[in-house]
Design a protein around this motif. Structure first.
Motif, mmCIF file in Angstrom:
data_model
loop_
_atom_site.group_PDB
_atom_site.id
_atom_site.type_symbol
_atom_site.label_atom_id
_atom_site.label_comp_id
_atom_site.label_asym_id
_atom_site.label_seq_id
_atom_site.Cartn_x
_atom_site.Cartn_y
_atom_site.Cartn_z
ATOM 1 N N VAL A 175 0.827 -1.208 0.000
ATOM 2 C CA VAL A 175 0.000 0.000 0.000
ATOM 3 C C VAL A 175 0.860 1.256 0.000
ATOM 4 O O VAL A 175 1.740 1.422 0.854
ATOM 5 N N TYR A 176 0.587 2.133 -0.973
ATOM 6 C CA TYR A 176 1.075 3.507 -0.939
ATOM 7 C C TYR A 176 -0.164 4.366 -0.700
ATOM 8 O O TYR A 176 -1.037 4.467 -1.567
ATOM 9 N N CYS A 177 -0.263 4.962 0.494
ATOM 10 C CA CYS A 177 -1.480 5.677 0.898
ATOM 11 C C CYS A 177 -1.176 7.152 1.100
ATOM 12 O O CYS A 177 -0.326 7.512 1.927
ATOM 13 N N GLN A 178 -1.882 7.992 0.381
ATOM 14 C CA GLN A 178 -1.672 9.430 0.520
ATOM 15 C C GLN A 178 -2.041 9.891 1.930
ATOM 16 O O GLN A 178 -2.849 9.296 2.620
ATOM 17 N N LYS A 179 -1.410 10.979 2.335
ATOM 18 C CA LYS A 179 -1.785 11.617 3.594
ATOM 19 C C LYS A 179 -3.001 12.514 3.330
ATOM 20 O O LYS A 179 -3.253 12.854 2.166
ATOM 21 N N PRO A 180 -3.776 12.903 4.352
ATOM 22 C CA PRO A 180 -3.765 12.369 5.704
ATOM 23 C C PRO A 180 -4.118 10.881 5.677
ATOM 24 O O PRO A 180 -5.031 10.479 4.958
ATOM 25 N N MET A 181 -3.409 10.101 6.458
ATOM 26 C CA MET A 181 -3.510 8.650 6.349
ATOM 27 C C MET A 181 -4.904 8.132 6.653
ATOM 28 O O MET A 181 -5.333 7.113 6.107
ATOM 29 N N CYS A 182 -5.640 8.823 7.519
ATOM 30 C CA CYS A 182 -6.945 8.327 7.935
ATOM 31 C C CYS A 182 -7.791 9.483 8.434
ATOM 32 O O CYS A 182 -7.319 10.609 8.555
ATOM 33 N N LEU A 183 -9.044 9.178 8.736
ATOM 34 C CA LEU A 183 -9.995 10.204 9.161
ATOM 35 C C LEU A 183 -10.041 10.381 10.677
ATOM 36 O O LEU A 183 -10.596 11.364 11.159
ATOM 37 N N GLY A 184 -9.459 9.458 11.424
ATOM 38 C CA GLY A 184 -9.486 9.572 12.870
ATOM 39 C C GLY A 184 -8.583 8.551 13.526
ATOM 40 O O GLY A 184 -8.051 7.643 12.875
ATOM 41 N N VAL A 185 -8.422 8.667 14.837
ATOM 42 C CA VAL A 185 -7.454 7.852 15.574
ATOM 43 C C VAL A 185 -7.789 6.368 15.504
ATOM 44 O O VAL A 185 -6.902 5.528 15.313
ATOM 45 N N SER A 186 -9.048 6.003 15.663
ATOM 46 C CA SER A 186 -9.400 4.580 15.649
ATOM 47 C C SER A 186 -9.036 3.939 14.312
ATOM 48 O O SER A 186 -8.604 2.782 14.268
ATOM 49 N N GLU A 187 -9.203 4.665 13.217
ATOM 50 C CA GLU A 187 -8.830 4.127 11.912
ATOM 51 C C GLU A 187 -7.323 3.929 11.803
ATOM 52 O O GLU A 187 -6.849 2.915 11.297
ATOM 53 N N GLY A 188 -6.561 4.915 12.285
ATOM 54 C CA GLY A 188 -5.115 4.794 12.229
ATOM 55 C C GLY A 188 -4.616 3.616 13.029
ATOM 56 O O GLY A 188 -3.713 2.884 12.590
ATOM 57 N N GLN A 189 -5.190 3.394 14.201
ATOM 58 C CA GLN A 189 -4.793 2.252 15.022
ATOM 59 C C GLN A 189 -5.059 0.942 14.289
ATOM 60 O O GLN A 189 -4.226 0.023 14.303
ATOM 61 N N ALA A 190 -6.221 0.850 13.649
ATOM 62 C CA ALA A 190 -6.569 -0.367 12.913
ATOM 63 C C ALA A 190 -5.631 -0.578 11.725
ATOM 64 O O ALA A 190 -5.251 -1.718 11.412
ATOM 65 N N MET A 191 -5.244 0.496 11.057
ATOM 66 C CA MET A 191 -4.327 0.383 9.924
ATOM 67 C C MET A 191 -2.955 -0.107 10.380
ATOM 68 O O MET A 191 -2.322 -0.941 9.723
ATOM 69 N N VAL A 192 -2.488 0.397 11.518
ATOM 70 C CA VAL A 192 -1.187 -0.049 12.042
ATOM 71 C C VAL A 192 -1.238 -1.531 12.375
ATOM 72 O O VAL A 192 -0.316 -2.293 12.042
ATOM 73 N N ARG A 193 -2.315 -1.971 13.022
ATOM 74 C CA ARG A 193 -2.438 -3.394 13.352
ATOM 75 C C ARG A 193 -2.441 -4.248 12.083
ATOM 76 O O ARG A 193 -1.818 -5.314 12.037
ATOM 77 N N ALA A 194 -3.147 -3.779 11.059
ATOM 78 C CA ALA A 194 -3.212 -4.538 9.798
ATOM 79 C C ALA A 194 -1.855 -4.593 9.115
ATOM 80 O O ALA A 194 -1.466 -5.630 8.561
ATOM 81 N N ALA A 195 -1.125 -3.491 9.138
ATOM 82 C CA ALA A 195 0.201 -3.473 8.520
ATOM 83 C C ALA A 195 1.148 -4.427 9.235
ATOM 84 O O ALA A 195 1.934 -5.148 8.604
#
Length: 454
Positions: free
Chosen positions: A143-163
């Motif tokens: 995944v190459y994902c443009q910034k802002p990486m996500c819309l909120g903190v819960s999404e960012g946490q889930a993305m980190v776990r998935a990565a």
């Protein structure tokens, strides 16, 4: 692509693909040096063309598919004069390769389900980043994902776990980290060349100069004709629909979605994603964050359409006492205030005190000094991502770095939204503490609508 859009939008397939597919993670395919990396572009608007151009210029990459609910539409780019949409991107790809092999689809789920796609470029509006990125990682796609990486903190946490679970290469499009002037400035600060540095002024632009080619228009009406049947609904995806399913030009036209909280985070996340990212790079806070937001002052009113402040200032305070003053009235960029002088950083521009005017990175950076990440091959941000895919090694801006940078912006937006002067934050547990913590913690969870879940 074996499954057509009708298959995805109805029947059993819809029950599987509504939201994030459940189950384990496929391992990311690491192509051999002699193989091409097949990449799909998801979101074919303004930034998509900049990123895709870099991939088109890399002989190791083949852009195999373009994806966007919009077929072709005007008013893209920051002057509003460019065309965008999946056909526009496909035409660009075809012209580069001299053939018609690049496929085109409106529905990102077709891309995710295609086993021939190795990687995705996510350059759609913010409210789609997390769902698409996690679905891609579950299928083992890089995944190459443009910034802002996500819309909120819960999404960012889930993305980190998935990565972490998938092991794929994930590069956040915070390309200023790969800018040599920005990196050198951060190295000077981190290495103490301006002496003790405990303050930085972070200048973000305000909206008062206009909305990048889009009028501040609250008019409500039907979706434009450039959305095929059902595609306006797909564009909105997990964002709550407006009354009568209205299309509001001022927040739904190309580039405008950032001005409303359903689809974007305003200037604080849009430009803060860049500057806070560089701030963390310079002060070595890549995997943590501030401990409080304080002295918040904004002009936030009661407008439900343009519901982010145009003018704002606040302080971010870190555990070691470092203070970043963020302001829409300060000079756009980063100004680090050291005991020996100031350093100003902006992409392509590095202003130093007179005593550092002749400083040379190659000549004067000592072995004991802080050396920040640079591509081993001298490549730009997109090519560094490709290097990481092939070589299975760390890259410039991984998922956690991107999450920590944008989380600092999200917690500031929560302080603004609650009209508070101060909020305390625990960066280790990623929760608010102290006064107003219960109210603020509820806003960490990004709401998803229309059957979409994270």
């Amino acid at each position: 692509m074996k499954l057509g859009r009708r298959t995805f939008l109805g029947g059993a397939a819809a029950s599987f693909f509504i939201g994030i597919p459940r189950g384990g993670y496929a391992g990311g395919r690491r192509p051999a040096a002699s193989d091409r990396l097949n990449l799909a572009v998801i979101g074919c608007g303004t930034m998509a063309h900049a990123n895709a151009h870099a991939f088109l210029c890399d002989d190791r990459v083949r852009i195999a598919a373009t994806c966007d609910p919009v077929l072709e539409a005007p008013h893209y780019s920051y002057d509003g004069k460019a065309m965008g949409g999946r056909k526009v991107m496909k035409d660009k790809v075809d012209a580069q390769y001299g053939n018609k092999d690049c496929r085109m689809t409106a529905d990102w789920r077709e891309v995710i389900d295609d086993p021939s796609i190795d990687a995705v470029q996510i350059t759609c509006p913010d409210h789609w980043h997390a769902l698409i990125a996690i679905a891609a990682m579950r299928k083992g796609k890089h995944v190459y994902c443009q910034k802002p990486m996500c819309l909120g903190v819960s999404e960012g946490q889930a993305m980190v776990r998935a990565a972490q679970a998938s092991g794929v290469t994930f590069q956040v499009g915070s390309q200023h980290r790969s800018d040599s002037a920005c990196r050198q400035g951060c190295e000077l600060v981190a290495s103490g060349y301006i002496g003790t540095c405990t303050r930085c002024t972070v200048g973000l632009p305000d909206w008062n100069g206009g909305l990048w080619g889009t009028p501040k228009d609250r008019t409500r009406g039907p979706a434009p004709a450039y959305f095929d049947k059902g595609m306006w609904d797909l564009w909105q995806g997990p964002a709550a629909h407006w009354e009568d399913d209205a299309f509001i030009r001022g927040i739904h036209a190309p580039l405008a979605w950032r001005w409303n909280s359903r689809t974007g985070g305003g200037i604080i996340t849009d430009w803060g994603a860049h500057w806070i990212d560089l701030l963390h790079m310079a002060i070595r806070k890549d995997r943590t964050g501030p401990v409080r937001i304080e002295n918040m002052k904004t002009d936030l009113g009661d407008d439900v359409v343009f519901d982010w402040a145009q003018n704002f200032e606040y302080d971010m305070v870190y555990a070691d006492g470092f203070v970043a003053h963020v302001s829409s009235k300060a000079r756009c960029g980063l100004t680090f205030h050291g005991e020996k002088g100031d350093i100003f950083i902006f992409p392509g521009k590095l202003e130093r005190p007179a005593f550092l005017s002749k400083w040379s990175e190659k000549r004067d950076l000592k072995d004991a000094d802080v050396r920040l990440y640079r591509s081993p091959k001298g490549h730009g941000h997109e090519m560094d991502f490709v290097d990481g895919v092939y070589e299975n090694r760390p890259i410039c801006t991984d998922c956690e770095i991107g999450h920590r940078s944008i989380a600092a912006c999200h917690i500031a937006n929560i302080c603004e939204r609650l009209r508070l002067d101060r909020l305390d934050w625990d960066p280790a547990r990623e929760v608010f503490t102290g006064a107003h913590a219960a109210e603020a913690n509820r806003l960490l969870e990004v709401p998803h609508h229309n059957g979409w879940t994270l």
